[in-house]
Design a protein around this motif. Structure first.
Motif, PDB file in Angstrom:
ATOM      1  N   ILE A 210      -5.910 -21.341  -8.323  1.00 24.26           N
ATOM      2  CA  ILE A 210      -5.338 -20.903  -9.596  1.00 24.26           C
ATOM      3  C   ILE A 210      -6.427 -20.122 -10.293  1.00 24.26           C
ATOM      4  O   ILE A 210      -7.565 -20.596 -10.420  1.00 24.26           O
ATOM      5  CB  ILE A 210      -4.888 -22.081 -10.470  1.00 24.26           C
ATOM      6  N   GLY A 211      -6.092 -18.912 -10.712  1.00 23.47           N
ATOM      7  CA  GLY A 211      -7.080 -18.074 -11.383  1.00 23.47           C
ATOM      8  C   GLY A 211      -6.421 -16.925 -12.114  1.00 23.47           C
ATOM      9  O   GLY A 211      -5.188 -16.863 -12.231  1.00 23.47           O
ATOM     10  N   ASN A 212      -7.262 -16.013 -12.570  1.00 26.13           N
ATOM     11  CA  ASN A 212      -6.794 -14.839 -13.317  1.00 26.13           C
ATOM     12  C   ASN A 212      -7.126 -13.571 -12.543  1.00 26.13           C
ATOM     13  O   ASN A 212      -8.188 -13.483 -11.915  1.00 26.13           O
ATOM     14  CB  ASN A 212      -7.464 -14.776 -14.688  1.00 26.13           C
ATOM     15  N   LEU A 213      -6.209 -12.603 -12.625  1.00 26.07           N
ATOM     16  CA  LEU A 213      -6.436 -11.334 -11.936  1.00 26.07           C
ATOM     17  C   LEU A 213      -7.565 -10.558 -12.606  1.00 26.07           C
ATOM     18  O   LEU A 213      -7.610 -10.443 -13.831  1.00 26.07           O
ATOM     19  CB  LEU A 213      -5.168 -10.493 -11.922  1.00 26.07           C
ATOM     20  N   THR A 214      -8.457 -10.024 -11.791  1.00 23.91           N
ATOM     21  CA  THR A 214      -9.600  -9.270 -12.308  1.00 23.91           C
ATOM     22  C   THR A 214      -9.304  -7.776 -12.432  1.00 23.91           C
ATOM     23  O   THR A 214     -10.080  -7.040 -13.021  1.00 23.91           O
ATOM     24  CB  THR A 214     -10.827  -9.441 -11.397  1.00 23.91           C
ATOM     25  N   ARG A 215      -8.198  -7.356 -11.854  1.00 24.36           N
ATOM     26  CA  ARG A 215      -7.798  -5.941 -11.917  1.00 24.36           C
ATOM     27  C   ARG A 215      -6.293  -5.866 -11.687  1.00 24.36           C
ATOM     28  O   ARG A 215      -5.678  -6.830 -11.238  1.00 24.36           O
ATOM     29  CB  ARG A 215      -8.553  -5.113 -10.873  1.00 24.36           C
ATOM     30  N   ASP A 216      -5.719  -4.737 -11.997  1.00 21.03           N
ATOM     31  CA  ASP A 216      -4.297  -4.528 -11.725  1.00 21.03           C
ATOM     32  C   ASP A 216      -4.069  -4.536 -10.210  1.00 21.03           C
ATOM     33  O   ASP A 216      -4.931  -4.083  -9.444  1.00 21.03           O
ATOM     34  CB  ASP A 216      -3.824  -3.189 -12.301  1.00 21.03           C
ATOM     35  N   PRO A 217      -2.919  -5.034  -9.761  1.00 24.84           N
ATOM     36  CA  PRO A 217      -2.620  -5.037  -8.326  1.00 24.84           C
ATOM     37  C   PRO A 217      -2.594  -3.622  -7.755  1.00 24.84           C
ATOM     38  O   PRO A 217      -2.221  -2.668  -8.453  1.00 24.84           O
ATOM     39  CB  PRO A 217      -1.222  -5.661  -8.255  1.00 24.84           C
ATOM     40  N   GLU A 218      -2.993  -3.500  -6.501  1.00 25.17           N
ATOM     41  CA  GLU A 218      -2.988  -2.208  -5.808  1.00 25.17           C
ATOM     42  C   GLU A 218      -1.990  -2.289  -4.658  1.00 25.17           C
ATOM     43  O   GLU A 218      -2.216  -3.009  -3.697  1.00 25.17           O
ATOM     44  CB  GLU A 218      -4.380  -1.900  -5.256  1.00 25.17           C
ATOM     45  N   LEU A 219      -0.887  -1.563  -4.772  1.00 22.65           N
ATOM     46  CA  LEU A 219       0.157  -1.578  -3.750  1.00 22.65           C
ATOM     47  C   LEU A 219      -0.003  -0.366  -2.846  1.00 22.65           C
ATOM     48  O   LEU A 219      -0.141   0.765  -3.319  1.00 22.65           O
ATOM     49  CB  LEU A 219       1.541  -1.571  -4.394  1.00 22.65           C
ATOM     50  N   ARG A 220       0.001  -0.619  -1.547  1.00 23.52           N
ATOM     51  CA  ARG A 220      -0.048   0.441  -0.533  1.00 23.52           C
ATOM     52  C   ARG A 220       0.974   0.107   0.534  1.00 23.52           C
ATOM     53  O   ARG A 220       1.526  -0.989   0.560  1.00 23.52           O
ATOM     54  CB  ARG A 220      -1.434   0.544   0.087  1.00 23.52           C
ATOM     55  N   TYR A 221       1.166   1.043   1.432  1.00 22.93           N
ATOM     56  CA  TYR A 221       2.108   0.824   2.530  1.00 22.93           C
ATOM     57  C   TYR A 221       1.409   1.095   3.855  1.00 22.93           C
ATOM     58  O   TYR A 221       0.672   2.071   3.984  1.00 22.93           O
ATOM     59  CB  TYR A 221       3.337   1.728   2.374  1.00 22.93           C
ATOM     60  N   MET A 222       1.644   0.215   4.818  1.00 18.19           N
ATOM     61  CA  MET A 222       1.090   0.400   6.153  1.00 18.19           C
ATOM     62  C   MET A 222       1.857   1.527   6.835  1.00 18.19           C
ATOM     63  O   MET A 222       2.951   1.892   6.391  1.00 18.19           O
ATOM     64  CB  MET A 222       1.203  -0.904   6.952  1.00 18.19           C
ATOM     65  N   PRO A 223       1.310   2.094   7.919  1.00 21.42           N
ATOM     66  CA  PRO A 223       2.028   3.170   8.624  1.00 21.42           C
ATOM     67  C   PRO A 223       3.443   2.771   9.033  1.00 21.42           C
ATOM     68  O   PRO A 223       4.342   3.605   9.098  1.00 21.42           O
ATOM     69  CB  PRO A 223       1.152   3.430   9.858  1.00 21.42           C
ATOM     70  N   SER A 224       3.666   1.486   9.251  1.00 21.01           N
ATOM     71  CA  SER A 224       5.004   1.001   9.610  1.00 21.01           C
ATOM     72  C   SER A 224       5.957   0.992   8.415  1.00 21.01           C
ATOM     73  O   SER A 224       7.148   0.767   8.572  1.00 21.01           O
ATOM     74  CB  SER A 224       4.905  -0.413  10.177  1.00 21.01           C
ATOM     75  N   GLY A 225       5.412   1.193   7.209  1.00 24.98           N
ATOM     76  CA  GLY A 225       6.221   1.156   5.998  1.00 24.98           C
ATOM     77  C   GLY A 225       6.185  -0.178   5.289  1.00 24.98           C
ATOM     78  O   GLY A 225       6.761  -0.328   4.214  1.00 24.98           O
ATOM     79  N   ALA A 226       5.512  -1.166   5.878  1.00 26.28           N
ATOM     80  CA  ALA A 226       5.439  -2.500   5.262  1.00 26.28           C
ATOM     81  C   ALA A 226       4.513  -2.466   4.051  1.00 26.28           C
ATOM     82  O   ALA A 226       3.408  -1.930   4.114  1.00 26.28           O
ATOM     83  CB  ALA A 226       4.922  -3.515   6.279  1.00 26.28           C
ATOM     84  N   PRO A 227       4.953  -3.051   2.928  1.00 26.24           N
ATOM     85  CA  PRO A 227       4.115  -3.076   1.727  1.00 26.24           C
ATOM     86  C   PRO A 227       2.976  -4.081   1.836  1.00 26.24           C
ATOM     87  O   PRO A 227       3.127  -5.150   2.440  1.00 26.24           O
ATOM     88  CB  PRO A 227       5.081  -3.483   0.616  1.00 26.24           C
ATOM     89  N   VAL A 228       1.834  -3.703   1.253  1.00 27.73           N
ATOM     90  CA  VAL A 228       0.651  -4.564   1.201  1.00 27.73           C
ATOM     91  C   VAL A 228       0.075  -4.431  -0.199  1.00 27.73           C
ATOM     92  O   VAL A 228      -0.168  -3.325  -0.676  1.00 27.73           O
ATOM     93  CB  VAL A 228      -0.396  -4.104   2.236  1.00 27.73           C
ATOM     94  N   CYS A 229      -0.135  -5.570  -0.866  1.00 28.42           N
ATOM     95  CA  CYS A 229      -0.679  -5.561  -2.220  1.00 28.42           C
ATOM     96  C   CYS A 229      -2.027  -6.276  -2.217  1.00 28.42           C
ATOM     97  O   CYS A 229      -2.160  -7.365  -1.656  1.00 28.42           O
ATOM     98  CB  CYS A 229       0.285  -6.262  -3.173  1.00 28.42           C
ATOM     99  N   LYS A 230      -3.020  -5.663  -2.835  1.00 28.73           N
ATOM    100  CA  LYS A 230      -4.356  -6.245  -2.959  1.00 28.73           C
ATOM    101  C   LYS A 230      -4.554  -6.716  -4.395  1.00 28.73           C
ATOM    102  O   LYS A 230      -4.289  -5.983  -5.347  1.00 28.73           O
ATOM    103  CB  LYS A 230      -5.442  -5.215  -2.622  1.00 28.73           C
TER     104      LYS A 230
END
Length: 126
Positions: A10-30
């Protein structure tokens, strides 16, 4: 030999989420997550420490995180640890440990963490 790899944070986000997509089109959020803890040292003084973790959320739950979370929001993360290593341009070996999330629960009010159900991730290697 038995093994078990599960982490609950349990914690707090240190930055806004970063959403990207893999070459397959699958979403990945950091996500960047700060987790605070305290303990009493040998001299009886209370010590505070903060652990900073990188969290990866795959699939629809990654998209939900990107849509509804922002820096400062509180979250509960369930997942597993994954280690990765690479060589820098100057030949140094670097290693990092990150959390691969299987569930992200949004905590707090929307302005501080929004009500929200769990976001589940079924990312690669799960």
């Amino acid at each position: 030999m038995a093994s078990f790899n599960k982490v609950l944070l349990i914690g707090n986000l240190t930055r806004d989420p970063e959403l990207r997509y893999m070459p397959s089109g699958a979403p990945v959020c950091k996500l960047g997550l700060a987790v605070n803890s305290s303990y009493t040292d040998k001299s009886g003084q209370r010590q505070e420490e903060t652990l900073f973790m990188n969290v990866t959320v795959f699939g629809k739950s990654g998209e939900n995180c990107a849509s509804y979370l922002a820096k400062g929001r509180s979250v509960f993360v369930e997942g597993r640890l994954k280690s990765r290593s690479w060589d820098t341009e100057d030949g140094q070996k670097k290693t990092a440990v990150e959390v691969i999330a299987t569930q992200v629960q949004f905590l707090g009010a929307r302005g501080e963490g929004g009500p929200g159900g769990p976001a589940r991730s079924g990312g690669p290697g799960r």
